[in-house]
Design a protein around this motif. Structure first.
Motif, short mmCIF file in Angstrom:
data_model
loop_
_atom_site.label_atom_id
_atom_site.label_comp_id
_atom_site.label_asym_id
_atom_site.label_seq_id
_atom_site.Cartn_x
_atom_site.Cartn_y
_atom_site.Cartn_z
N VAL A 68 0.84 -1.20 0.00
CA VAL A 68 0.00 0.00 0.00
C VAL A 68 0.87 1.25 0.00
O VAL A 68 0.61 2.22 -0.73
N ILE A 69 1.92 1.26 0.81
CA ILE A 69 2.82 2.42 0.86
C ILE A 69 3.52 2.62 -0.48
O ILE A 69 3.63 3.75 -0.98
N TYR A 70 3.97 1.53 -1.11
CA TYR A 70 4.62 1.65 -2.42
C TYR A 70 3.66 2.22 -3.46
O TYR A 70 4.04 3.08 -4.26
N LEU A 71 2.42 1.76 -3.44
CA LEU A 71 1.43 2.28 -4.38
C LEU A 71 1.19 3.78 -4.15
O LEU A 71 1.05 4.54 -5.11
N GLN A 72 1.17 4.22 -2.91
CA GLN A 72 1.00 5.64 -2.62
C GLN A 72 2.19 6.45 -3.11
O GLN A 72 2.03 7.55 -3.65
N LEU A 73 3.40 5.91 -2.93
CA LEU A 73 4.59 6.60 -3.44
C LEU A 73 4.56 6.68 -4.97
O LEU A 73 4.93 7.71 -5.55
N LEU A 74 4.11 5.60 -5.60
CA LEU A 74 3.99 5.60 -7.07
C LEU A 74 2.94 6.61 -7.50
O LEU A 74 3.12 7.31 -8.49
N ARG A 75 1.85 6.72 -6.75
CA ARG A 75 0.80 7.69 -7.05
C ARG A 75 1.34 9.11 -6.96
O ARG A 75 0.97 9.98 -7.75
N PHE A 76 2.20 9.35 -5.99
CA PHE A 76 2.81 10.67 -5.84
C PHE A 76 3.73 10.97 -7.02
O PHE A 76 3.75 12.09 -7.53
N TYR A 77 4.53 9.98 -7.44
CA TYR A 77 5.46 10.18 -8.56
C TYR A 77 4.72 10.31 -9.88
O TYR A 77 4.97 11.23 -10.66
N SER A 78 3.84 9.36 -10.18
CA SER A 78 3.15 9.34 -11.46
C SER A 78 1.76 8.75 -11.30
O SER A 78 1.60 7.53 -11.26
N PRO A 79 0.74 9.60 -11.19
CA PRO A 79 -0.63 9.08 -11.05
C PRO A 79 -1.05 8.16 -12.20
O PRO A 79 -1.78 7.20 -12.00
N ALA A 80 -0.54 8.44 -13.41
CA ALA A 80 -0.90 7.61 -14.57
C ALA A 80 -0.36 6.19 -14.42
O ALA A 80 -1.07 5.22 -14.68
N LEU A 81 0.88 6.07 -13.98
CA LEU A 81 1.45 4.74 -13.78
C LEU A 81 0.78 4.02 -12.61
O LEU A 81 0.56 2.81 -12.65
N ALA A 82 0.45 4.77 -11.55
CA ALA A 82 -0.22 4.16 -10.40
C ALA A 82 -1.59 3.63 -10.81
O ALA A 82 -2.01 2.55 -10.37
N LEU A 83 -2.29 4.36 -11.66
CA LEU A 83 -3.60 3.92 -12.13
C LEU A 83 -3.47 2.67 -13.00
O LEU A 83 -4.23 1.72 -12.87
N ALA A 84 -2.48 2.67 -13.87
CA ALA A 84 -2.29 1.53 -14.78
C ALA A 84 -1.78 0.29 -14.05
O ALA A 84 -2.11 -0.83 -14.43
N LEU A 85 -0.96 0.48 -13.02
CA LEU A 85 -0.28 -0.65 -12.39
C LEU A 85 -0.72 -0.95 -10.95
O LEU A 85 -0.11 -1.80 -10.31
N GLY A 86 -1.76 -0.29 -10.48
CA GLY A 86 -2.19 -0.49 -9.09
C GLY A 86 -2.43 -1.95 -8.74
O GLY A 86 -1.94 -2.46 -7.73
N PHE A 87 -3.15 -2.66 -9.58
CA PHE A 87 -3.43 -4.08 -9.34
C PHE A 87 -2.16 -4.90 -9.36
O PHE A 87 -1.97 -5.81 -8.56
N TYR A 88 -1.25 -4.56 -10.27
CA TYR A 88 -0.02 -5.34 -10.43
C TYR A 88 0.98 -5.10 -9.31
O TYR A 88 1.87 -5.91 -9.09
N VAL A 89 0.85 -3.99 -8.59
CA VAL A 89 1.69 -3.79 -7.41
C VAL A 89 1.38 -4.87 -6.39
O VAL A 89 2.29 -5.48 -5.81
N PHE A 90 0.11 -5.17 -6.21
CA PHE A 90 -0.27 -6.22 -5.26
C PHE A 90 0.06 -7.60 -5.80
O PHE A 90 0.43 -8.50 -5.04
N LEU A 91 -0.04 -7.79 -7.12
CA LEU A 91 0.39 -9.07 -7.71
C LEU A 91 1.89 -9.26 -7.56
O LEU A 91 2.36 -10.38 -7.39
#
Length: 194
Positions: A68-91
């Motif tokens: 969850v923390i990594y996804l939030q950091l990714l969201r801060f860096y690039s919301p587009a990448l976080a949206l595209a890869l949110g599910f795959y962060v958990f995978l």
């Protein structure tokens, strides 16, 4: 060792859709390194707290929290990448667990070799797929993907099939066969030399 190779390949299967370009693979690989570091931290905490049989559960909860923390950091860096890869962060957290299981998952063991070996393989596999299918290489950027076209290769040798999941599995099978073939050759060479 056979079990390790099977788990190693099985760990890649959930990430096959993400391995279509290097940028996505870089984000997921960075996530695996994040899980590696946080896993070491949580194992240290569990060992110091002496939680006994509750230790592995605490480590799993910590792994989920670090995803969850990594996804939030990714969201801060690039919301587009976080949206595209949110599910795959958990995978990728699931992949991390599979890779750790190669050496055995327990509070006393540190995950190291399988995770570290997996990342260059995953990045190389993704780069090869992107070059073969799109004729380009991409990197993660703040606005999404930064794509760099390979002039001659992208115009002449581009085959979109390698960008599909079926193409990825065929490519993975070919790489696996080649790896086993080379291992057998090296083993037979060493036996004959002795």
């Amino acid at each position: 060792m056979k079990r390790g190779n099977v788990v190693f390949l099985f760990a890649l299967f959930p990430l096959v859709p993400v391995s279509g370009n290097l940028a996505y693979a870089a984000v997921v690989s960075l996530g695996l390194l994040w899980f590696f570091a946080s896993g070491l931290f949580f194992r240290f905490i569990v060992a110091r707290a002496d939680l006994g049989t509750a230790g592995p559960a605490v480590e799993l909860v910590g792994l989920g929290g670090s995803a969850v923390i990594y996804l939030q950091l990714l969201r801060f860096y690039s919301p587009a990448l976080a949206l595209a890869l949110g599910f795959y962060v958990f995978l990728s957290a699931f992949t991390f667990l599979l890779l750790v299981s190669i050496d055995g998952f327990g509070a006393g063991k540190a995950p190291h070799a399988p995770v570290i070996r997996f990342i260059p393989f995953f990045l190389g596999f993704s780069a090869l797929r992107e070059i073969l299918s799109l004729g380009s290489l991409s990197l993660p950027g703040r606005e999404g993907l930064l794509s760099f076209s390979l002039p001659y290769f992208g115009e002449v040798y581009r085959l979109g099939f390698w960008g599909t999941s079926g193409g990825a599995l065929i490519l993975l099978g070919t790489i696996t066969w080649l790896f086993k073939f080379l291992n057998r050759r090296v083993s037979s060479y060493r036996r004959n030399r002795s």
